[in-house]
Design a protein around this motif. Sequence first.
Motif, PDB file in Angstrom:
ATOM      1  N   SER A  93       0.811  -1.192  -0.148  1.00 45.81           N
ATOM      2  CA  SER A  93      -0.303   0.200   0.629  1.00 45.81           C
ATOM      3  C   SER A  93       1.355   0.867  -0.229  1.00 45.81           C
ATOM      4  N   LEU A  94      -0.167   2.115  -0.701  1.00 42.65           N
ATOM      5  CA  LEU A  94       0.777   3.972  -0.356  1.00 42.65           C
ATOM      6  C   LEU A  94       0.260   4.325   0.476  1.00 42.65           C
ATOM      7  N   GLY A  95       1.473   4.927   1.793  1.00 40.39           N
ATOM      8  CA  GLY A  95       1.282   4.994   2.589  1.00 40.39           C
ATOM      9  C   GLY A  95       2.493   6.289   3.409  1.00 40.39           C
ATOM     10  N   LYS A  96       1.322   7.256   4.110  1.00 42.60           N
ATOM     11  CA  LYS A  96       2.102   8.779   4.536  1.00 42.60           C
ATOM     12  C   LYS A  96       3.581   8.111   5.462  1.00 42.60           C
ATOM     13  N   LYS A  97       4.255   8.911   4.968  1.00 40.18           N
ATOM     14  CA  LYS A  97       6.176   8.528   6.026  1.00 40.18           C
ATOM     15  C   LYS A  97       5.316   8.757   7.440  1.00 40.18           C
ATOM     16  N   SER A  98       4.852   9.429   8.160  1.00 35.99           N
ATOM     17  CA  SER A  98       4.753   9.708   9.676  1.00 35.99           C
ATOM     18  C   SER A  98       4.093   8.045  10.454  1.00 35.99           C
ATOM     19  N   LEU A  99       3.564   7.585   9.603  1.00 40.13           N
ATOM     20  CA  LEU A  99       2.841   5.988   9.799  1.00 40.13           C
ATOM     21  C   LEU A  99       4.036   5.261   9.940  1.00 40.13           C
ATOM     22  N   LYS A 100       5.225   5.730   9.435  1.00 34.66           N
ATOM     23  CA  LYS A 100       6.111   4.867  10.402  1.00 34.66           C
ATOM     24  C   LYS A 100       6.698   4.422  11.546  1.00 34.66           C
ATOM     25  N   ILE A 115       5.308   1.354   0.956  1.00 28.88           N
ATOM     26  CA  ILE A 115       5.932   2.463   0.547  1.00 28.88           C
ATOM     27  C   ILE A 115       5.358   4.015   0.779  1.00 28.88           C
ATOM     28  N   LEU A 116       5.743   4.081   1.497  1.00 33.35           N
ATOM     29  CA  LEU A 116       5.545   5.570   2.221  1.00 33.35           C
ATOM     30  C   LEU A 116       6.162   6.969   1.727  1.00 33.35           C
ATOM     31  N   ILE A 117       5.314   7.985   1.804  1.00 32.14           N
ATOM     32  CA  ILE A 117       5.762   8.959   1.104  1.00 32.14           C
ATOM     33  C   ILE A 117       5.261  10.499   1.618  1.00 32.14           C
ATOM     34  N   ASP A 118       6.358  11.381   1.486  1.00 40.86           N
ATOM     35  CA  ASP A 118       6.417  12.740   2.534  1.00 40.86           C
ATOM     36  C   ASP A 118       6.116  13.601   1.791  1.00 40.86           C
ATOM     37  N   ARG A 119       5.100  13.732   1.943  1.00 40.07           N
ATOM     38  CA  ARG A 119       3.425  14.630   1.522  1.00 40.07           C
ATOM     39  C   ARG A 119       4.559  16.046   1.621  1.00 40.07           C
ATOM     40  N   GLY A 120       5.030  16.371   2.417  1.00 37.39           N
ATOM     41  CA  GLY A 120       5.833  17.718   2.657  1.00 37.39           C
ATOM     42  C   GLY A 120       7.083  17.895   1.700  1.00 37.39           C
ATOM     43  N   ASN A 121       7.582  16.702   1.380  1.00 41.98           N
ATOM     44  CA  ASN A 121       8.226  17.160   0.484  1.00 41.98           C
ATOM     45  C   ASN A 121       8.344  16.648  -0.972  1.00 41.98           C
ATOM     46  N   ALA A 125       8.315  13.087  -2.563  1.00 43.91           N
ATOM     47  CA  ALA A 125       7.049  13.001  -3.056  1.00 43.91           C
ATOM     48  C   ALA A 125       7.040  11.530  -4.315  1.00 43.91           C
ATOM     49  N   LYS A 126       7.924  12.681  -5.847  1.00 41.93           N
ATOM     50  CA  LYS A 126       7.859  12.455  -6.646  1.00 41.93           C
ATOM     51  C   LYS A 126       8.607  10.898  -7.368  1.00 41.93           C
ATOM     52  N   GLN A 127       9.787  11.033  -6.322  1.00 45.11           N
ATOM     53  CA  GLN A 127      10.833   9.532  -6.438  1.00 45.11           C
ATOM     54  C   GLN A 127       9.792   8.940  -5.452  1.00 45.11           C
ATOM     55  N   ALA A 128       9.080   8.595  -4.965  1.00 38.38           N
ATOM     56  CA  ALA A 128       8.101   7.716  -3.922  1.00 38.38           C
ATOM     57  C   ALA A 128       7.119   6.823  -5.450  1.00 38.38           C
ATOM     58  N   MET A 129       6.761   7.777  -6.260  1.00 39.82           N
ATOM     59  CA  MET A 129       5.719   7.839  -7.000  1.00 39.82           C
ATOM     60  C   MET A 129       6.420   7.695  -8.446  1.00 39.82           C
ATOM     61  N   LEU A 130       7.766   7.550  -8.408  1.00 41.24           N
ATOM     62  CA  LEU A 130       8.800   6.583  -9.881  1.00 41.24           C
ATOM     63  C   LEU A 130       8.927   5.416  -8.542  1.00 41.24           C
ATOM     64  N   LYS A 131       8.679   5.507  -7.523  1.00 40.42           N
ATOM     65  CA  LYS A 131       9.642   3.574  -7.431  1.00 40.42           C
ATOM     66  C   LYS A 131       8.081   2.712  -7.677  1.00 40.42           C
TER      67      LYS A 131
END
Length: 238
Positions: A93-100, A115-121, A125-131
């Motif tokens: 799943s795709l989740g926000k980084k703070s879940l960690k 996959i963790l996404i840093d929505r504030g960066n 966030a773009k790198q995570a989407m490419l991943k």
Amino acid sequence: MLYILRLAMLGLYFLVASAINFVICFARPFNPDNSRLCGWMYSAPALRLLGLTVRLETEGMLAQPNPFVIVANHQSNWDLFVLGCSVPRRTVSLGKKSLKWIPFFGQIYWLAGNILIDRGNAFKAKQAMLKTTDVMQHQDTSIWVFAEGTRNLGRGLLPFKKGAFQMAINAGVPIIPLCCSNYKRSMNLNRWHSGTIVIHTLPPIATTGMTLDDMPALMERCRTQMATCLDTLDAQLV
């Protein structure tokens, strides 16, 4: 009284399930099938404790070969226990980084390969989407996304975020809408049988040949189908 007893038992079981899931994830860290096993471990026994009956109507999703993007509605934190039993093979799943940083759950979520996404960066966030594109195209792995981006608290579908649809188009994989009936309003943990929930998947929506220009129409099509399905499921349960 039954409500309080169930919450106490669920809290204890959560700790037991977390310990088991940590062993699973530590033994094979970042394996994309960890989410299915961990989801089942959190969900199946918990549903019995809570007195909930879940009817899975997900045969179409289970028959669909990887990879694909699952777009699901997100009602509350109870989704961990309600939807965990419906996670298909090799799906993260795709989740926000703070879940960690949530004790127990966050570390398991990370080790399970999600996959963790840093929505504030924006760059990260773009790198995570490419991943995610690479994961789907080269690792035989599907992605589960709550497209609303936050909990709707049983008040109907919120507007969808673009991420899930952008990923599907970039990877050229189908979208599978997953609809969970509205348990937020109907669940009553003070009853012996506290409620019935239906999880239903709709036919895949192909994205082959689409570009990002097609994304608004794709989002509207998916949301409309899900809203209609949710209305039907709720009417059936009433």
